[in-house]
Design a protein around this motif. Sequence first.
Motif, mmCIF file in Angstrom:
data_model
loop_
_atom_site.group_PDB
_atom_site.id
_atom_site.type_symbol
_atom_site.label_atom_id
_atom_site.label_comp_id
_atom_site.label_asym_id
_atom_site.label_seq_id
_atom_site.Cartn_x
_atom_site.Cartn_y
_atom_site.Cartn_z
ATOM 1 N N PHE A 179 4.567 10.598 -0.696
ATOM 2 C CA PHE A 179 4.687 9.660 -0.194
ATOM 3 C C PHE A 179 5.199 8.358 -1.051
ATOM 4 N N LYS A 180 6.663 8.524 -0.872
ATOM 5 C CA LYS A 180 7.290 7.538 -2.369
ATOM 6 C C LYS A 180 8.436 7.024 -0.620
ATOM 7 N N MET B 109 12.244 -2.046 0.945
ATOM 8 C CA MET B 109 12.855 -2.829 2.071
ATOM 9 C C MET B 109 11.943 -1.804 2.828
ATOM 10 N N LEU B 110 11.862 -0.242 3.259
ATOM 11 C CA LEU B 110 11.634 -0.102 4.254
ATOM 12 C C LEU B 110 10.446 -0.344 4.710
ATOM 13 N N ARG B 111 8.841 -0.134 3.655
ATOM 14 C CA ARG B 111 7.741 0.570 3.722
ATOM 15 C C ARG B 111 6.707 -1.104 3.901
ATOM 16 N N GLU B 112 7.426 -2.151 3.495
ATOM 17 C CA GLU B 112 8.355 -3.811 3.735
ATOM 18 C C GLU B 112 8.287 -5.040 4.909
ATOM 19 N N SER B 113 8.770 -3.525 5.909
ATOM 20 C CA SER B 113 9.482 -3.611 6.906
ATOM 21 C C SER B 113 8.481 -3.940 8.339
ATOM 22 N N LYS B 114 8.190 -4.615 9.565
ATOM 23 C CA LYS B 114 7.927 -4.823 10.336
ATOM 24 C C LYS B 114 7.381 -3.593 11.072
ATOM 25 N N ALA B 115 8.321 -2.648 10.374
ATOM 26 C CA ALA B 115 7.650 -0.838 10.990
ATOM 27 C C ALA B 115 6.158 -0.353 10.892
ATOM 28 N N THR B 116 5.867 -1.114 10.592
ATOM 29 C CA THR B 116 4.260 -1.118 10.583
ATOM 30 C C THR B 116 3.789 0.492 11.304
ATOM 31 N N PRO B 117 3.662 0.608 12.785
ATOM 32 C CA PRO B 117 3.769 2.016 13.468
ATOM 33 C C PRO B 117 4.196 2.935 13.476
ATOM 34 N N ASP B 118 5.371 3.184 13.299
ATOM 35 C CA ASP B 118 5.972 3.985 13.111
ATOM 36 C C ASP B 118 6.083 4.572 11.438
ATOM 37 N N PHE B 119 5.086 3.369 10.395
ATOM 38 C CA PHE B 119 4.684 3.373 9.113
ATOM 39 C C PHE B 119 3.574 4.754 9.298
ATOM 40 N N ALA B 120 2.613 3.735 9.999
ATOM 41 C CA ALA B 120 1.072 5.342 10.917
ATOM 42 C C ALA B 120 1.612 6.092 11.125
ATOM 43 N N ASN C 246 -2.840 16.168 4.097
ATOM 44 C CA ASN C 246 -3.366 16.126 2.235
ATOM 45 C C ASN C 246 -3.084 14.967 1.347
ATOM 46 N N LEU C 247 -2.631 14.123 1.936
ATOM 47 C CA LEU C 247 -1.287 12.734 0.524
ATOM 48 C C LEU C 247 -2.048 13.001 -0.685
ATOM 49 N N HIS C 248 -2.042 12.922 -1.986
ATOM 50 C CA HIS C 248 -2.768 12.141 -2.988
ATOM 51 C C HIS C 248 -2.303 10.916 -3.435
ATOM 52 N N TYR C 249 -1.188 10.332 -2.886
ATOM 53 C CA TYR C 249 0.011 8.814 -3.321
ATOM 54 C C TYR C 249 0.393 8.694 -2.650
ATOM 55 N N VAL C 250 0.595 7.740 -1.951
ATOM 56 C CA VAL C 250 1.489 6.933 -0.635
ATOM 57 C C VAL C 250 2.052 5.688 -1.545
ATOM 58 N N ASP C 251 3.247 4.525 -1.268
ATOM 59 C CA ASP C 251 3.977 3.633 -1.220
ATOM 60 C C ASP C 251 2.827 3.080 -0.338
#
Length: 213
Positions: A9-10, A14-25, A33-38
């Motif tokens: 999951f890449k 700018m998206l992952r550093e935005s304040k949308a942490t709840p959406d990211f979660a 089953n993730l092996h890698y995530v940004d």
Amino acid sequence: RLGVPVRYFKTPYMLRESKATPDFARCIAVLPNLHYVDLPEGFYSDEPGYSTLRLEVETRCPDLRKMTYNHGSEDSLEDLSRVTIWVNLEVLELRRIDMDPSRLRYVLAALSRLRALKITEMDIVDDEMFRHDDMMPPIPAVEELVLKDVPNLSAAGLASYLSTKASQRYLKVLSLENTGIRPWALHEVLSAGTGLKTLAITEEVDTAFPSAN
């Protein structure tokens, strides 16, 4: 159903550093089953604003294969030796970690599937940490070892790590930059690291090679 087969999951910086942490979660929650995530940079330093996200990743993504720990995340790093979490980690990056070397050694020993280790800007890493000790668990044998700005590890210390058959057999890639391993002492490492395929060393030239006696 779509999230189950996802392994990587890449996301754009700018998206992952935005304040949308709840959406990211919420995205993480449906990718078991993730092996890698940004992840956001603050996650790797245990910044308080990412505590909920960390809990989500630890709970929902038990099969991660790569993780980074920066200065500030020492407590989370030590959890790897005390809690059943991310037991399949294969790649570990440590940057400016400040903890007792013996505790760090227990952490590394708990990662039985580790194949690549990168250590950056860590004065605590020295010969004692890599030296064989019957009272301490061994540092696992890895295929790739990258050491950068690790001034207190000498060739003798690294050679001690390579004195075991497992380390000799598995270590294929060794990268050294600004360490305590001087170029003229590389023979100690090379004589022990019989399985090496790739060696890179970067050092500032500040003295001449010592003359042979």
